[in-house]
Enzyme design. Sequence first.
Site, PDB file in Angstrom:
ATOM      1  N   LEU A 179       5.529  -5.174   5.277  1.00 54.50           N
ATOM      2  CA  LEU A 179       4.622  -6.392   5.335  1.00 54.50           C
ATOM      3  C   LEU A 179       3.483  -6.131   4.183  1.00 54.50           C
ATOM      4  CD1 LEU A 179       4.072  -6.596   9.131  1.00 54.50           C
ATOM      5  CD2 LEU A 179       5.947  -7.604   7.673  1.00 54.50           C
ATOM      6  N   VAL A 197      -0.557  -0.696  -2.930  1.00 55.95           N
ATOM      7  CA  VAL A 197       0.218   0.591  -2.250  1.00 55.95           C
ATOM      8  C   VAL A 197       1.718  -0.150  -1.752  1.00 55.95           C
ATOM      9  CG1 VAL A 197       0.422   1.861  -0.197  1.00 55.95           C
ATOM     10  CG2 VAL A 197      -1.884   1.160  -1.247  1.00 55.95           C
ATOM     11  N   ARG A 221       2.854 -13.286  -0.026  1.00 52.80           N
ATOM     12  CA  ARG A 221       2.322 -14.618   0.163  1.00 52.80           C
ATOM     13  C   ARG A 221       3.223 -15.610  -1.016  1.00 52.80           C
ATOM     14  NH1 ARG A 221      -3.732 -12.589   0.789  1.00 52.80           N
ATOM     15  NH2 ARG A 221      -3.838 -13.160   3.112  1.00 52.80           N
ATOM     16  N   LYS A 223      -6.583   1.382   7.998  1.00 50.80           N
ATOM     17  CA  LYS A 223      -7.677   2.136   8.721  1.00 50.80           C
ATOM     18  C   LYS A 223      -8.375   0.994   9.600  1.00 50.80           C
ATOM     19  CE  LYS A 223      -9.255   1.883   4.212  1.00 50.80           C
ATOM     20  NZ  LYS A 223      -9.039   2.337   2.694  1.00 50.80           N
ATOM     21  N   GLU A 271     -14.016  -1.433  -4.629  1.00 49.53           N
ATOM     22  CA  GLU A 271     -13.701  -2.447  -4.264  1.00 49.53           C
ATOM     23  C   GLU A 271     -14.403  -3.486  -5.099  1.00 49.53           C
ATOM     24  OE1 GLU A 271     -10.808  -2.585  -1.781  1.00 49.53           O
ATOM     25  OE2 GLU A 271     -11.376  -0.477  -1.553  1.00 49.53           O
ATOM     26  N   LYS A 301     -12.304   5.907   9.149  1.00 50.00           N
ATOM     27  CA  LYS A 301     -11.577   6.853   9.104  1.00 50.00           C
ATOM     28  C   LYS A 301     -12.273   8.024  10.223  1.00 50.00           C
ATOM     29  CE  LYS A 301     -10.415   6.075   4.442  1.00 50.00           C
ATOM     30  NZ  LYS A 301     -11.051   6.008   2.945  1.00 50.00           N
TER      31      LYS A 301
HETATM   32  N1  LIG Z   1      -5.360   1.205  -1.927  1.00 52.34           N
HETATM   33  C1  LIG Z   1      -5.439   2.351  -1.560  1.00 52.34           C
HETATM   34  O1  LIG Z   1      -5.934   3.134  -2.300  1.00 52.34           O
HETATM   35  C2  LIG Z   1      -5.492   2.706  -0.375  1.00 52.34           C
HETATM   36  C3  LIG Z   1      -5.457   3.940   0.259  1.00 52.34           C
HETATM   37  C4  LIG Z   1      -5.626   4.112   1.866  1.00 52.34           C
HETATM   38  C5  LIG Z   1      -4.956   3.059   2.773  1.00 52.34           C
HETATM   39  N2  LIG Z   1      -4.948   1.731   2.157  1.00 52.34           N
HETATM   40  C6  LIG Z   1      -4.651   0.743   3.051  1.00 52.34           C
HETATM   41  O2  LIG Z   1      -3.560   0.167   2.472  1.00 52.34           O
HETATM   42  C7  LIG Z   1      -3.266  -1.114   3.104  1.00 52.34           C
HETATM   43  C8  LIG Z   1      -2.834  -1.884   1.628  1.00 52.34           C
HETATM   44  O3  LIG Z   1      -3.795  -1.858   0.839  1.00 52.34           O
HETATM   45  P1  LIG Z   1      -4.009  -2.231  -0.832  1.00 52.34           P
HETATM   46  O4  LIG Z   1      -4.789  -1.469  -1.775  1.00 52.34           O
HETATM   47  O5  LIG Z   1      -2.448  -2.243  -1.262  1.00 52.34           O
HETATM   48  O6  LIG Z   1      -4.309  -3.645  -0.678  1.00 52.34           O
HETATM   49  P2  LIG Z   1      -3.798  -4.779  -1.614  1.00 52.34           P
HETATM   50  O7  LIG Z   1      -4.732  -6.006  -1.505  1.00 52.34           O
HETATM   51  O8  LIG Z   1      -3.459  -4.468  -2.849  1.00 52.34           O
HETATM   52  O9  LIG Z   1      -2.413  -5.274  -0.892  1.00 52.34           O
HETATM   53  C9  LIG Z   1      -2.092  -6.236   0.244  1.00 52.34           C
HETATM   54  C10 LIG Z   1      -1.262  -7.150  -0.108  1.00 52.34           C
HETATM   55  O10 LIG Z   1      -0.837  -7.660   1.086  1.00 52.34           O
HETATM   56  C11 LIG Z   1      -0.753  -9.124   1.158  1.00 52.34           C
HETATM   57  N3  LIG Z   1      -1.109  -9.968   2.187  1.00 52.34           N
HETATM   58  C12 LIG Z   1      -2.012  -9.967   2.941  1.00 52.34           C
HETATM   59  N4  LIG Z   1      -2.076 -10.722   4.019  1.00 52.34           N
HETATM   60  C13 LIG Z   1      -0.620 -11.268   3.989  1.00 52.34           C
HETATM   61  C14 LIG Z   1       0.075 -12.188   4.655  1.00 52.34           C
HETATM   62  N5  LIG Z   1      -0.497 -12.588   5.832  1.00 52.34           N
HETATM   63  N6  LIG Z   1       1.185 -12.456   4.379  1.00 52.34           N
HETATM   64  C15 LIG Z   1       1.924 -11.787   3.071  1.00 52.34           C
HETATM   65  N7  LIG Z   1       1.071 -10.927   2.594  1.00 52.34           N
HETATM   66  C16 LIG Z   1      -0.177 -10.615   2.727  1.00 52.34           C
HETATM   67  C17 LIG Z   1      -1.643  -9.509   0.058  1.00 52.34           C
HETATM   68  O11 LIG Z   1      -1.462 -10.771  -0.806  1.00 52.34           O
HETATM   69  C18 LIG Z   1      -1.579  -8.236  -0.983  1.00 52.34           C
HETATM   70  O12 LIG Z   1      -0.713  -8.419  -1.858  1.00 52.34           O
HETATM   71  C19 LIG Z   1      -4.832  -1.802   3.308  1.00 52.34           C
HETATM   72  O13 LIG Z   1      -4.779  -1.530   5.054  1.00 52.34           O
HETATM   73  C20 LIG Z   1      -5.670  -0.412   2.937  1.00 52.34           C
HETATM   74  O14 LIG Z   1      -6.866  -0.271   3.661  1.00 52.34           O
HETATM   75  C21 LIG Z   1      -5.205   1.440   0.804  1.00 52.34           C
HETATM   76  N1  LIG Z   2     -12.170   2.570  -0.959  1.00 50.13           N
HETATM   77  C1  LIG Z   2     -11.642   3.581  -0.344  1.00 50.13           C
HETATM   78  C2  LIG Z   2     -10.020   3.605  -0.558  1.00 50.13           C
HETATM   79  C3  LIG Z   2      -9.309   4.591   0.361  1.00 50.13           C
HETATM   80  O1  LIG Z   2      -9.203   4.406   1.668  1.00 50.13           O
HETATM   81  C4  LIG Z   2     -11.982   4.977  -1.166  1.00 50.13           C
HETATM   82  O2  LIG Z   2     -12.942   4.661  -2.007  1.00 50.13           O
HETATM   83  O3  LIG Z   2     -11.874   5.970  -0.754  1.00 50.13           O
END
Ligand SMILES: NC(=O)c1ccc[n+]([C@@H]2O[C@H](COP(=O)([O-])OP(=O)(O)OC[C@H]3O[C@@H](n4cnc5c(N)ncnc54)[C@H](O)[C@@H]3O)[C@@H](O)[C@H]2O)c1
Ligand SMILES: N[C@@H](CCO)C(=O)O
Length: 428
Positions: free
Chosen positions: A2, A7, A38, A95, A180, A195
Site C-alpha cells: 500500500l 520508501v 493514487r 510511526k 519534510e 518513536k
Molecule cells: N522516508 C523516510 O525516510 C522514512 C523513514 C522511516 C519511516 N518512514 C515512513 O514510511 C512511510 C512512507 O513514507 P515515504 O517517505 O515513502 O512517504 P511518501 O509520501 O513518499 O509515500 C507515500 C505514498 O503513499 C501514497 N498514498 C498515500 N495515501 C494513499 C492512498 N490512500 N492510496 C494510495 N496511495 C496512497 C502517496 O501518494 C505516496 O506516493 C510513512 O509512514 C513514513 O513515516 C519514512
Molecule cells: N523526518 C524523519 C524521517 C525518518 O523518520 C527524520 O528526519 O528522521
Amino acid sequence: MLGCGVVGSEVAARLQSRAEALEERIGAPLVLTAVVVRDPDKERPGVDASVLTTDAEAAIDGADIVIELMGGIEPAKTLITRALAQGSSVVTANKALLAAAYGELMAAADDSEVRLEHEAAVAGAIPIIRPVGDSLAGDRIDRIMGIVNGTTNYILDQMDSQGWDFDAALASAQELGYAEADPTADIGGHDAAAKAAILSSLAFHAPVTIDDVHVEGITGITAEMVETAKDQGFVIKLLAVCERVTDSPAGAGLSARVYPALLPRTHPLASVHGAFNAVFVEAEAAGSLMFYGQGAGGAPTASAVLGDVVSVARRKVLGGRGQYERPFHPERRVLPISAITTRYHITLDVVDRPGVLAAVSEVFADEGASIELMRQTIGEVDDEGIQHAKLVLATHENTDAALSRTVDRLGDLDVVRAVASVIRAEGQ
Ligand SMILES: NC(=O)c1ccc[n+]([C@@H]2O[C@H](COP(=O)([O-])OP(=O)(O)OC[C@H]3O[C@@H](n4cnc5c(N)ncnc54)[C@H](O)[C@@H]3O)[C@@H](O)[C@H]2O)c1
Ligand SMILES: N[C@@H](CCO)C(=O)O
Ligand code: NA
C-alpha cells in the site's frame, strides 16, 4: 503493498532485483501481487505496471503479507486492521499510526495469530525494534536514550560544527532533503515523540501513545546556547528518553520524553553527526548497548521493511506464527515530566553587583535544589551604564518541578535582568 512513494518505490524495486536472494533466504518465492497507488498511470521505474491498482481492499484480500507504506492514520489504520483480521501479516513503517494505536493494533495481530512488524518505524535502517522486542526479551530494559530524528540532528550538528544559526541550518536540511517540506514534526520533536512512544511500549510492555510523551522541540536553541555548551564540554542533542522509574513523587511508572539536552562530549551519542541516528539502551544484565546508522531515506528504510518481510515470510513457510507477546501492563503509568529527576543548566543575565550570588543561592536553597557548578563571565555595560554579568549554573539532580520553580523565581529577582536560556542535561 500500500503506497509507492520514497520508501515504497525502493521496496518494490528491491523485491524485483533481489528476488532470487530473497527466495533463497525464505525457501519460497515472494510475489508482489499488487501495489496500491493514487495514480496508476504515473511512470514508476522498477515497478511492474501490471500490478498497480487503486483498489486497496481487493489488493489486501487474500495476501499473505501486506506492506503498508502510505503513512498517516487513515486509511492506513482501517486497511491494516482489515488485513490483520483476515489473517495477513502486516509490515509497516508508519510511526505516526503506531504511536497512536500500538496496543490496539498489536492486540488485533495477536487475536488473528499473525505478525505486525515495524522495524522501519523507528530509526529507519537501524535494527532496534527486534533487539528491544526480541533479542533483549530475556533481560530487563531500564532506559533507552536515542537520537531518532535525522533532520534535527543535522541541524544541531551544523550549529555545533559550523557555528550556523538555527535558520541557516534548517534551510540546509531542507535543501538536502532531510527535512519534510513542512518540517514542523521534525523540529517540534513530534516525529521523535512518536518513536519514543513505540520504543516505550515495546521496552516496558505498556500501551504508551504519543499523547503520553512530554515533547519539546529545538526551535528555541540559539547559536549562543550551542556556543556556551561547547565552552563547557557539552553538545546539544534532541534526545528521546524512555525510562523505567521505580521511585518519584508521583510513584513508580515510566517516563517518555523528548527534549533538547546537553550531553558531555565524551558520551557515545555525542559523536553521532549529520542526519545519522543512534539509540543507546541500558539493560540490567546486558549493560549498555549502542545501535547506530541511517534513520531515514528510501533505501535504508526499505532495508528494514524487507528484513521484516523476510522474517514474516520465513515463519509462514516454516509454519510458525504469533506475536512477540500479548500487550501489556496497562497499569504501568507514564509519569508527568514534573515528577522526573533531571538536571538543568541555567544561563542568567544579571546585574554585576554585590549580593547577586547570595540572592541566587537563596532561591536554590529555598527550593531544595542544589548548584553543582557555577561560572560567571563579564557581560556588557547597558544603556544606563550598568555592568552586566553572565551566570551559568549547572544543577544537581532534582525533580523537574523543583527546577522549573527555581527558574521562575530566579527570573523574578531584581538582580536578574533575563533568564537567557534553560536546558536540561543528560548522560552524566
Ligand atoms: N522516508 C523516510 O525516510 C522514512 C523513514 C522511516 C519511516 N518512514 C515512513 O514510511 C512511510 C512512507 O513514507 P515515504 O517517505 O515513502 O512517504 P511518501 O509520501 O513518499 O509515500 C507515500 C505514498 O503513499 C501514497 N498514498 C498515500 N495515501 C494513499 C492512498 N490512500 N492510496 C494510495 N496511495 C496512497 C502517496 O501518494 C505516496 O506516493 C510513512 O509512514 C513514513 O513515516 C519514512
Ligand atoms: N523526518 C524523519 C524521517 C525518518 O523518520 C527524520 O528526519 O528522521
Ligand atoms: Na529500525
